[in-house]
Motif scaffolding. Sequence first.
Motif, PDB file in Angstrom:
ATOM      1  N   LEU B  66       0.828  -1.213   0.000  1.00 33.09           N
ATOM      2  CA  LEU B  66       0.000   0.000   0.000  1.00 33.09           C
ATOM      3  C   LEU B  66       0.857   1.257   0.000  1.00 33.09           C
ATOM      4  CD1 LEU B  66      -2.778  -1.051   2.537  1.00 33.09           C
ATOM      5  CD2 LEU B  66      -2.936  -0.897   0.028  1.00 33.09           C
ATOM      6  N   ALA B 242      -3.147  -4.705  -9.766  1.00 32.06           N
ATOM      7  CA  ALA B 242      -4.180  -4.148  -8.876  1.00 32.06           C
ATOM      8  C   ALA B 242      -5.272  -5.176  -8.596  1.00 32.06           C
ATOM      9  CB  ALA B 242      -4.765  -2.884  -9.502  1.00 32.06           C
ATOM     10  N   ILE B 243      -5.665  -5.902  -9.636  1.00 32.17           N
ATOM     11  CA  ILE B 243      -6.725  -6.910  -9.460  1.00 32.17           C
ATOM     12  C   ILE B 243      -6.273  -8.014  -8.509  1.00 32.17           C
ATOM     13  CG2 ILE B 243      -8.056  -8.706 -10.664  1.00 32.17           C
ATOM     14  CD1 ILE B 243      -7.809  -6.823 -13.197  1.00 32.17           C
ATOM     15  N   LYS B 246      -6.069  -6.716  -4.924  1.00 31.66           N
ATOM     16  CA  LYS B 246      -7.394  -6.521  -4.335  1.00 31.66           C
ATOM     17  C   LYS B 246      -7.944  -7.862  -3.826  1.00 31.66           C
ATOM     18  CE  LYS B 246     -11.851  -4.549  -5.310  1.00 31.66           C
ATOM     19  NZ  LYS B 246     -12.855  -4.332  -6.335  1.00 31.66           N
ATOM     20  N   ASN B 247      -7.822  -8.898  -4.643  1.00 31.77           N
ATOM     21  CA  ASN B 247      -8.279 -10.230  -4.239  1.00 31.77           C
ATOM     22  C   ASN B 247      -7.571 -10.704  -2.975  1.00 31.77           C
ATOM     23  OD1 ASN B 247     -10.049 -10.476  -6.343  1.00 31.77           O
ATOM     24  ND2 ASN B 247      -8.592 -11.540  -7.698  1.00 31.77           N
ATOM     25  N   PHE B 249      -6.009  -8.817  -0.701  1.00 28.82           N
ATOM     26  CA  PHE B 249      -6.374  -7.995   0.466  1.00 28.82           C
ATOM     27  C   PHE B 249      -7.704  -8.472   1.057  1.00 28.82           C
ATOM     28  CE2 PHE B 249      -3.120  -4.818  -0.702  1.00 28.82           C
ATOM     29  CZ  PHE B 249      -2.650  -4.517   0.574  1.00 28.82           C
ATOM     30  N   ALA B 250      -8.627  -8.868   0.198  1.00 27.67           N
ATOM     31  CA  ALA B 250      -9.923  -9.376   0.677  1.00 27.67           C
ATOM     32  C   ALA B 250      -9.742 -10.640   1.510  1.00 27.67           C
ATOM     33  CB  ALA B 250     -10.837  -9.652  -0.521  1.00 27.67           C
TER      34      ALA B 250
END
Lengths: 267, 267, 267
Positions: B66, B242-243, B246-247, B249-250
Amino acid sequence: MILTTQKINDSYWKVIVNNPPINLFGPEFSEELMVLIDEFEAAENLKVVVFESAIPDFFIAHLDVLKATGFPKGAGKTGLSKSWPDIAKRFEQAPFVSIASIRGRARGLGSEFVQAMDMRFASKEKAIFGQPEIGFSIFPGGGGMERLHLLTGKAKALEIILSGDDYDAETAASYGWINRAIADNELDAFVENLAQRIASFDKKVISEIKSIMNERAVNPTDEQIMDTQTRFFEALAQPEAAIRMKNLFAKGLQQNSDAELNLGKYL
Amino acid sequence: MILTTQKINDSYWKVIVNNPPINLFGPEFSEELMVLIDEFEAAENLKVVVFESAIPDFFIAHLDVLKATGFPKGAGKTGLSKSWPDIAKRFEQAPFVSIASIRGRARGLGSEFVQAMDMRFASKEKAIFGQPEIGFSIFPGGGGMERLHLLTGKAKALEIILSGDDYDAETAASYGWINRAIADNELDAFVENLAQRIASFDKKVISEIKSIMNERAVNPTDEQIMDTQTRFFEALAQPEAAIRMKNLFAKGLQQNSDAELNLGKYL
Amino acid sequence: MILTTQKINDSYWKVIVNNPPINLFGPEFSEELMVLIDEFEAAENLKVVVFESAIPDFFIAHLDVLKATGFPKGAGKTGLSKSWPDIAKRFEQAPFVSIASIRGRARGLGSEFVQAMDMRFASKEKAIFGQPEIGFSIFPGGGGMERLHLLTGKAKALEIILSGDDYDAETAASYGWINRAIADNELDAFVENLAQRIASFDKKVISEIKSIMNERAVNPTDEQIMDTQTRFFEALAQPEAAIRMKNLFAKGLQQNSDAELNLGKYL
């Protein structure tokens, strides 16, 4: 057909080597491989190719010495001689990953074949490696003088090439010849998992990793490869080579024989 | 403070890394390290620095993704970019010895951090290594493309980087990634003995040994390091990265989560 | 005579090192070795030379530090300084294969002696390796700064040289310092079999393999070897070296003493 391609999916292909009785590497093998590598390079989504043998005791026995002069002539795409040297270079530079999953003997050009892959895994119980050329009064001519020492260091490469002896998978792993020796009943699952895993990542990144690593790490030069090949064919033309080969053919060379199973002892 | 220095004596300092929950490597870590390395270089009698983690399951988890663009800009003392590349080069060239004593995860920049030390010892039971970048559609940008293959050879570096998977300490040791895997209850005594031992020798000789070895052995070039860093930030800016992030981080990325404990499986 | 040659046959010679009490390497050892290597090079059919020790606990203890300045001066055949550097280079370039079969301690120049052979095998129970120079406020001056990292990689070479400690044969093998650690009761048969095997092959091919491998793999340059030797003699002339040596002589250095058996602990 010696080489059969199983297209597991768009990203992951498996090639089965089946040239009975002992998977010799001859001109036909080389020609099929040249067709295959064209296909690999053209496959936009291909990320991983795994090579396996259909013959339990042999991965690739070695060069078919009776047909050593019958390989396609001329220069291939990389400028290297059109057959194995060109193919090996193209695997090195390819935007996909090549993996050898090894059961049985991989000696001589068979050992050099797996050295040209990006990585190598072998059955602890069933894989055997060797560079037996010295027993024929020759030396490795298909990259073994260039690639083996990059994997094992010079001292172990000299031991392997000067002894011409057979090495089990655990010794080969401890020497760096292969990435890892794996229990035979776990080898397929290990390679399958690794191949599927790599196939799940982005091809662009895979290809960039290989390309950067090829810039950073030492690879054989074209001059070295061709110089050794020239000297190899000169050595092969000497009478000593013919005598040693004749003796070994009398004992079962190039047949599914005790001589081929235990070539290290027969040299 | 992320980094606390225990000055055992004039010659031997220990640095404890403590950045809860998982020892991420972010801009603050980098800035503290830049202050520390100035202090190390200025300490006339300093001979050995040992790095340890205060957090049981993590040595250095990886880059704080981040904050990947928040690192100090400009060129450092070595001419390399002012933050990790400059620091890594200064450890390499330092007149003192750096040792990583590793428990917990050292992945990504954490793995690259230990690669920049002079030597690495790890808990057989508790250390885990990985270069998971490929799972984020990027590749190692902090020296892993340059230093890992010098430790493991190209074939194993490709396996590690292309698989993105977790490696236990014994495999890492057999691959050359670390000097040695040591039983967890013996690791501290081993490193303490080695550090005290080196600290008992003459600093002038220690520094001459490091300097001669740096002339003899292959080290990454500044051009390679900066070229990879540039390409790394380009790859990081792609939508695929980024994709994938994001996955992840979820699923718990950058938290003390099962995803961070077993990142290899989650990629 | 320190060195006795047993000519098993035309192709395979064995050299027994016997310089009681602990096989120190001094000027006399060096002069005998220079005579021997002339003889090896002149022997048309010689293919393999194996070095062994006649003294159970010591292969070659280390340089005779009391006679460090008494070695023959001038340039040898290779242009390197006439004594060990010249001899080591000639073993590297020789058309025959050199093998060290190691029982007992091989430290300092003893370790550098075995590093200059083509390959090294050691008794798992009885061989001990070390580069203890740092304990004398010096550093390896006989090739250890150039050859050890080629065998072990830089990180392990730094650990070995900066610790000055003793390493058993299994650790030495896992680090690449030697080819293999072999159970003591199997070592002789292993080396005998390997030597006889190599001796059964063509000398012309043996010599071509060594020559091609020397072109392909990295070897120390003459400049590096001579640069380190110069700096070694400068370090040896510093007062710190004299003080540390005096202390160690008081404890039994260069005698068949506990200090020589466990030099790593005494430094």
